[in-house]
Scaffold this motif. Structure first.
Motif, PDB file in Angstrom:
ATOM      1  N   SER A  45       0.832  -1.208   0.000  1.00  0.00           N
ATOM      2  CA  SER A  45       0.000   0.000   0.000  1.00  0.00           C
ATOM      3  C   SER A  45       0.860   1.249   0.000  1.00  0.00           C
ATOM      4  O   SER A  45       0.535   2.242  -0.651  1.00  0.00           O
ATOM      5  N   GLN A  87      -7.022   0.874  -0.205  1.00  0.00           N
ATOM      6  CA  GLN A  87      -7.416  -0.215   0.685  1.00  0.00           C
ATOM      7  C   GLN A  87      -8.398   0.278   1.748  1.00  0.00           C
ATOM      8  O   GLN A  87      -9.335  -0.413   2.115  1.00  0.00           O
ATOM      9  N   ASP A 168      -6.098  -1.518  -4.761  1.00  0.00           N
ATOM     10  CA  ASP A 168      -5.464  -2.082  -3.573  1.00  0.00           C
ATOM     11  C   ASP A 168      -6.454  -3.022  -2.890  1.00  0.00           C
ATOM     12  O   ASP A 168      -7.379  -2.571  -2.226  1.00  0.00           O
ATOM     13  N   GLU A 169      -6.269  -4.300  -3.049  1.00  0.00           N
ATOM     14  CA  GLU A 169      -7.154  -5.334  -2.503  1.00  0.00           C
ATOM     15  C   GLU A 169      -8.628  -5.024  -2.795  1.00  0.00           C
ATOM     16  O   GLU A 169      -9.446  -4.901  -1.903  1.00  0.00           O
TER      17      GLU A 169
ATOM     18  N   GLY E 146      -3.213  -2.464   6.536  1.00  0.00           N
ATOM     19  CA  GLY E 146      -4.552  -3.039   6.630  1.00  0.00           C
ATOM     20  C   GLY E 146      -4.544  -4.415   7.291  1.00  0.00           C
ATOM     21  O   GLY E 146      -5.326  -4.696   8.202  1.00  0.00           O
TER      22      GLY E 146
HETATM   23 MG   LIG Z   1      -2.078  -2.648   2.225  1.00  0.00          MG
END
Ligand SMILES: [Mg+2]
Ligand SMILES: Nc1ncnc2c1ncn2[C@@H]1O[C@H](COP(=O)(O)OP(=O)(O)OP(=O)(O)O)[C@@H](O)[C@H]1O
Ligand SMILES: Nc1ncnc2c1ncn2[C@@H]1O[C@H](COP(=O)(O)OP(=O)(O)OP(=O)(O)O)[C@@H](O)[C@H]1O
Ligand SMILES: [Mg+2]
Lengths: 250, 406, 332, 406, 250
Positions: A45, A87, A168-169, E146
């Motif tokens: 990230s 994220q 991001d994810e 995260g």
């Molecule tokens: Mg991350």
């Protein structure tokens, strides 16, 4: 192979005493999907927040279409055509879905908002992502479920034609059907020539869509491989540090 | 996926009721508070419910309404401007001294006053948005500093008369009765045309419109309520030889600014970004909003509207002294909060501040008729303010089953 | 003097013999403190060859105490204090502990060595008198007239004295306050309070006792709006007050030529700095020697006197709509 | 996984420097502001840097320090108490009137004053935590209401002298010189014993301790700085016949409350939950924290400490009037903010408010020596306040490369 | 079969005009792992927030160990021994990892915090979850990635012995290794007799650990089956509404 649209050379980033990125190289090509994988806290990230101008790098070089560029604010990234799904989603809870999706890029007519137009486009984009449970596009995003919020963030990033889309994810909170839609969307974007960077912990998804896989391990890029030339086990090995990659990225 | 605009009149009404019951009450509690206080004062004083006092209330509230609206722009960002009151005071000191001492033309003096207001907003905005000082501290510094400037300019305790008839007219003269009706027609026309324009745009985009009955309902409401107000204000409320009748001039000015401000907040990028920054500044920044610029501009708007509040005030008082505007700012913030504006940013509208200001003004207005001793007056004012806020809080809680405060 | 702390203490002692320390109360209640008293006192004391340290507490009791500390640490030969909400009491005790004589200026201070002042009750009485005069001119009976009282901030001790003084004149004449809203020193609130009082009186009023020109100005605007002209009192002889007097909107303003007061006080201070022990005939109830200075009531025909004293500027007063009145009353 | 306590002295120092450089500066900017202002005033006035003025500064700041510390408890929750100043005023009015008029024993009167303070805090806490009214409005209502009560109790223009020698002594008398040194010893003992107790506990739990050199360094710092301060204050600073020497009594009282408050905030559940609620009330609630109760108690603490601030104030002023405490509250909030306490809750310590109060007090103190006209004084005060805040903001930004304000 | 530790009977919940739960029945057994699955916006998080006392149900019955209980605040749930990991994590950003993990359950000795003890336990619990990139347990949680945040939230929920542990998408942000650890942890908890309810969109994980699978569809419980008696395809069918379940829960 094409000229990479994004090329990072030796970027570094620290937060106080913590060195998070320790000289990372990374490339992404137009029309290709590059997966960025790595363990929790590896720096994925952080790497893409640098690209987005949200947290500028402390050092290193960023080339966009071969030209060095400076990315110091999200606006810089926006001007280059880089769209990002973060994220932590970054939505304004006090605004509704349409307002969030068009934030910073509102449709005007005669100097004031064309709410009808925005509403229609928002609804259409969301429908593509097979969102069924959202009652109204005029709901405040604070009232959305986790997956619904994520869908809004993704829809936002594909609303305007971008050169690079970074996710991001994106499917972390999504259901089975929605995940499939997002992966399909990613492939569609790549077909249209957009460069897509996707971060995911789900290697099945990664192997399904990605053209390249880049692996971050403790702030260092330990492997950059073509998906077709590697295996699930290898990648897990790179991620956990159990294996070292010997090749060079094409 | 809908947009909440589908369905007939009954669906819309039902949806509205449900929104209210789930806690989205907007200014409703403040309106309720206003009505309750009005009933109370009507019982306590035979003079309260008179045309005369109704006009009084509007003019007395005007300054606070304007100041409250000014503050909304910064409160929406989660910021505060403690110097708004003395900004009003200082710019009026400058205005009056330029006329009285420097013998400047009043329009020029007014322009300079506004420029000063803009400069003040620019100053605050710079320190808050660019340097990053909490607005509480910057504007507290100016709150002190401007009191000093007022003293330096006007001389300690000095007192200057406002002699410009145009300025005095704002609060002390009225529209001719026919002009009141014209004002109502203009309001109806503006309201109708924006409604129909919006509908046309939505139709063009192919998204559903609310049932047209709502538009008619809105127009009828404006016509009836506005008609009653104007009819009342067009009565002769003078007690002496002089006939006093018509809508006070301050009313259309305030309405125009309210409309314009609401337009900006609801329909332009600047307004939308104010809400976005107030809701989640980081999300706004990541969306490409120039957060610092929005903050900066909001302070400029706030200070500029504070100048208007200052004009209303001196028009009412007829003079300016070195303490002008010192005490009003907390009431301005309270007006906004009582009306439903959040101090934490992101929630509230101009009309909320206006209604909140009316609530606070009606307290002073009603108590002023009761001839209470000073101490009791203060105590009752404070108590009633808390009471009004309680009405607000309890109704929101009852309705929303709020989870925030348990 | 003291002995313990070396050179620093020495210089402090030297200065203290020749310095008059003055604390003014605030800048908002009246124009005089900063514009009048400060320069007058400063001039008189420095002309006499002494040093003047003049500060303003800006309407804050704790700031008052702070200023006093600062002055006492620099050293004073005499302290001239204008009390603010009682803050001067502790200062007086502290100063006297260090052997510094204290002059209570304009407002009484418990335990002070001298008291120099315009008589605040006299000020109130004069304002009351102007109301009686105004009623007489209008041919109204004070006992039946509707008189509204617009006092000053009730937390301010002076406001009470003005009110008491007014009562001493108006009560015997049979005037009963028809309405007496909460007092303020603020034009905006004064205007609103008066407007409501007027409403509660059904729009009928015969006279308004206003405690100063600022309050009077708010009242007058409301009267104008209602097309009324009635006797209104005031004090301070401010620009706006004098204009209103000339225009006939305000009956009179109480003029307190601070020069008189400042002169009396600085004379006294200089004597004390010279080491003399001045004698004073008058005494307060508690035995404090008292130099009383008499205020003046200024009607339209007395405005020129204020200008002559240098306490007002004819150019500022005789503006467009006032010019005619100026001519009529020989002002300019 | 470490805990940040490993490594030798140099590692710890390096980690601290890096924390500061990444923006966690705590009260450092405020201290810098204090030093800069002190240097400035030393240049401008020969009287500033004297033993006497140093003692003055401490007593002058005391009220604001105490009020600032009181406010920290509610600011940490993201709330505000605009009535803290008049709470101090009202309770002191009650205190003095009980002694002067009712002839009550002063200790009893003091107890009643404190009970009143607690009752006020309970009232505010109830409306904020239970009813859910924004604290700005509740306490603004009380701000007005208490001015009325003061007037009712004390009467218009009323003024009562404080005649209790014990109260007057707080600000006007000093510890005997030897007691100053005893005070320093107590401080060292308390500091050493908590440090060693903590280390013992950590050792028992088997987690690493910071190098012991840090404990010694801390003790030596306290000893040296404290020693210098006490040595200065033990000089005779009187100018008359009477010797004035020793640490003003208000200093140990303030230090004791500062220590106790910090202890509560750092080491007890109540304190921890205040930070938690201020940081994320919903997360705290989900963790089982009684959010309403914490809010409620914080307001009670705030009002109680406000009573102490009131005591300091009347001890300094020597009298009480009907306007007591009206003007100070914004300065109290500013003190906390300048010291580094966040208005949005969750960040700040008591010592920050204390240092912020010293910064604000030094402005008044220094300007008081310069003999400026009132207007200029106001203007300069405001300007210097903004300047001090700028030092703070710029240093944080420079260091942290903060992303929030661009 | 055992007495269910949790039994919901016909619980309903609406937000204004939106009916989110329309009479849901749900059971969880001690020592068993129950998976709750469903599409985005189906009402899964709403269901467990009711159980956690965070957003009380509007109606219906909650039985705990067969006794009717009222769950109106998170404290009520806490007293019953219900621990929850929320989808939106709910951490205090201004506190550090240890402080967050022990929030509301601090270890005291002599009336004040025993920081040493808390620090050790926090570090141990995190280590079990194979967190390698967290530098210090005294970091503020605002500085965590995260996945690291999610690990802290999970660690928090297993710090104290609970009777019921509810996890709302606990592995959404986790890497491969961490996910494996969490699944192992979940199994360990069940072996110790704890009733575990886990929400997940990852059916592979669900089939790996769950004893029972309950499927929510648009606010209604459309299926409650033993894992051993169903298949991946069936469950996907229930989730998407393509298939209807005919049986009755054992
Ligand atoms: Mg991350
Ligand atoms: N503001 C910050 N201050 C200090 N450390 C930080 C900060 N932001 C991130 N870190 C640290 O940097 C490291 C990398 O974080 P990052 O968010 O990039 O990880 P990630 O690869 O995205 O992990 P995940 O898969 O969990 O999202 C983590 O160890 C994190 O603790
Ligand atoms: N506060 C609220 N106000 C209005 N609607 C709400 C609110 N909270 C949730 N909803 C709605 O309730 C529905 C169920 O939400 P919930 O969070 O329970 O879904 P979920 O099953 O957990 O989905 P996901 O898999 O995306 O987390 C959603 O459609 C959501 O929009
Ligand atoms: Mg969910």
């Amino acid at each position: 192979m094409d000229l990479p649209i994004i090329e990072l050379k030796g970027v570094v980033k620290s937060f106080g005493p913590v060195d998070v990125l320790k000289g990372v190289n990374f490339t992404a090509y137009p029309g290709k999907i590059t997966a960025l994988v790595g363990d929790n806290g590896a720096g994925k990230s952080t790497l893409i927040k640098g690209l987005a101008g949200v947290q500028p790098y402390d050092g290193g070089e960023v080339l966009f279409n071969g030209e060095p560029v400076s990315l110091h604010t999200p606006r810089d990234a926006g001007h280059l055509g880089i769209e990002v799904v973060y994220q932590d989603l970054a939505l304004c809870d006090n605004l509704d879905i349409v307002q969030n999706m068009f934030l910073g890029r509102e449709e005007l007519s005669a100097g004031t908002f064309d709410e009808g137009l925005m509403e229609r486009e928002a609804a259409e984009t969301l429908r593509q992502l097979s969102v069924r449970t959202v009652k109204s596009v005029r709901q405040k995003v604070s009232s959305l479920s986790g997956g619904q919020r994520q869908t809004v963030a993704i829809a936002r990033s594909v609303l305007k034609k971008a050169k690079v889309v970074i996710l991001d994810e994106p499917t972390a909170a999504l259901g089975v059907a929605q995940t499939a839609q997002v992966l399909a969307l990613v492939k569609r974007l790549a077909e249209q020539g957009v460069s897509v960077v996707i971060i995911s912990h789900n290697l099945v998804d990664v192997f399904e869509v990605a053209d390249f896989i880049s692996v971050l391990y403790l702030g260092q890029m330990v492997a950059s491989v073509k998906t077709s030339e590697t295996t699930n086990e290898d990648v897990i090995g790179y991620i956990t540090g159990a294996k070292t990659y010997e090749g060079e990225r094409a | 996926m809908g947009s909440g605009q589908e369905g007939g009149l009954m669906d819309q009404v039902r949806a509205y009721v449900q929104r209210v019951r789930s806690g989205e009450m907007g200014a409703l509690p403040a309106i309720a508070g206003f009505v309750v206080l009005s009933i109370l004062f009507t019982i306590l004083s035979p003079y309260f419910f008179t045309e005369r006092n109704f006009a009084n209330l509007l003019t007395q509230a005007a300054t606070l309404v304007m100041l409250g609206m000014a503050l909304v722009f910064v409160l929406l960002l989660g910021e505060i401007d403690l110097s708004a009151g003395v900004t009003a005071g200082l710019t009026m000191v400058i205005f009056v001294v330029l006329i009285a001492v420097v013998n400047l033309n009043w329009i020029l003096a007014l322009a300079i006053a506004f420029l000063t207001g803009i400069a003040i907003g620019t100053f605050i905005g710079f320190f808050v948005a660019k340097v990053g000082i909490p607005s509480f501290v910057v504007t507290l510094g100016l709150f002190l500093g401007f009191q000093g400037l007022e003293l330096i300019i006007i001389g300690a305790g000095g007192l200057y008369r406002v002699e410009t008839p145009e300025i005095l007219a704002i609060q002390n003269s009225n529209l001719p009765p026919w002009a009141g009706w014209v004002m109502l027609l203009v309001m109806l026309a503006v309201s109708a045309s924006t409604s129909f324009l919006d509908r046309a745009r939505r139709t063009r985009a192919g998204v559903p419109n609310r049932t047209i009955a709502l538009v008619w309902a809105k127009l009828v409401t404006i016509a009836v309520l506005g008609g009653i107000v104007i009819a009342i204000l067009n009565q002769n409320r003078g007690t002496g030889f002089k006939a006093i009748e018509g809508v006070p001039i301050v009313v259309p000015i305030t309405l125009a600014i309210l409309w314009l401000g609401t337009f900006v907040l609801d329909r332009t990028k600047f307004g939308r970004y104010i809400y976005a920054v107030g809701g989640n500044a980081e999300a706004a920044r990541r969306s490409g909003v120039k957060v610092a610029m929005i903050r900066w501009c909001a302070f400029i708007v706030c200070s500029s509207l504070a100048v208007v509040a200052g004009l209303f005030s001196i028009s009412k008082v007829g003079s300016v002294d070195a303490a002008a505007g010192r005490d009003i700012v907390l009431s301005g913030v309270a007006a906004a909060v009582v009306g439903g504006v959040s101090l934490f940013g992101g929630r509230g509208r101009l009309i909320h501040a206006a209604i909140g200001a009316l609530v606070i003004a009606v307290i002073t207005n009603g108590l002023g008729l009761l001839n209470l001793p000073a101490g009791v007056n203060y105590a009752v004012t404070g108590g009633v303010l808390i009471l009004a806020a309680t009405v607000d809080a309890v109704s929101r809680k009852r309705a929303g089953g709020s989870i925030l405060r348990t | 003097g003291c002995s313990s702390s070396g050179g620093d203490g020495g210089s402090t002692d030297d200065a203290s013999a020749t310095r008059a320390c003055v604390i003014l109360p605030d800048a908002a209640s009246s124009p005089r403190w900063e514009n009048g008293d400060r320069p007058a006192l400063e001039a008189a004391i420095t002309d006499a060859g002494f040093e003047a340290d003049i500060q303003n507490a800006q309407g804050d009791t704790s700031k008052y105490a702070t200023i006093a500390d600062q002055q006492l640490s620099k050293g004073c030969g005499v302290m001239l204090l204008v009390d603010y909400n009682g803050a001067a009491v502790a200062v007086t005790a502290k100063a006297q502990e260090q052997g510094i004589p204290v002059i209570a200026y304009d407002r009484p201070i418990e335990g002070a060595d001298y008291y120099v002042s315009f008589d605040n009750e006299e000020v109130g009485a004069l304002m009351g008198q102007s109301i009686l005069d105004g009623l007489a001119t209008a041919g109204k009976d004070p006992a039946t007239a509707t008189v509204v009282f617009m006092g000053g901030d009730p937390a301010d001790g002076n406001a009470k004295m003005f009110r008491d003084g007014a009562g001493s004149v108006l009560d015997p004449a049979g005037v009963v306050p028809a309405q007496e809203p909460t007092g303020v020193w603020d034009g905006d609130k004064s205007a609103t309070n008066f407007e409501q009082a007027l409403t509660a009186l059904g729009g009928k009023v015969d006279a308004v006792w206003a405690a100063n020109d600022t309050n009077a100005a708010g009242v007058i605007t409301i009267l104008d709006k209602n097309g009324l002209t009635v006797p209104v009192s005031g004090q301070d002889a401010s620009v706006a007050g004098l204009q209103n007097v000339l225009l006939g909107k305000q009956t009179a303003t109480v003029y307190k030529p601070f020069q008189l007061e400042a002169e009396a006080a600085s004379d006294l201070a200089i004597k004390l700095l010279n080491g003399e022990t001045p004698t004073v005939d008058k005494k307060l109830d508690d035995g404090t020697p008292y130099i009383a200075v008499t205020p003046v009531l200024v009607g339209p025909d007395d405005v020129q006197k204020v200008i002559d004293d240098g306490n007002a500027d004819a150019a500022e007063i005789c503006t467009d709509d006032v010019a005619a009145a100026c001519a009529e009353h020989g002002v300019g």
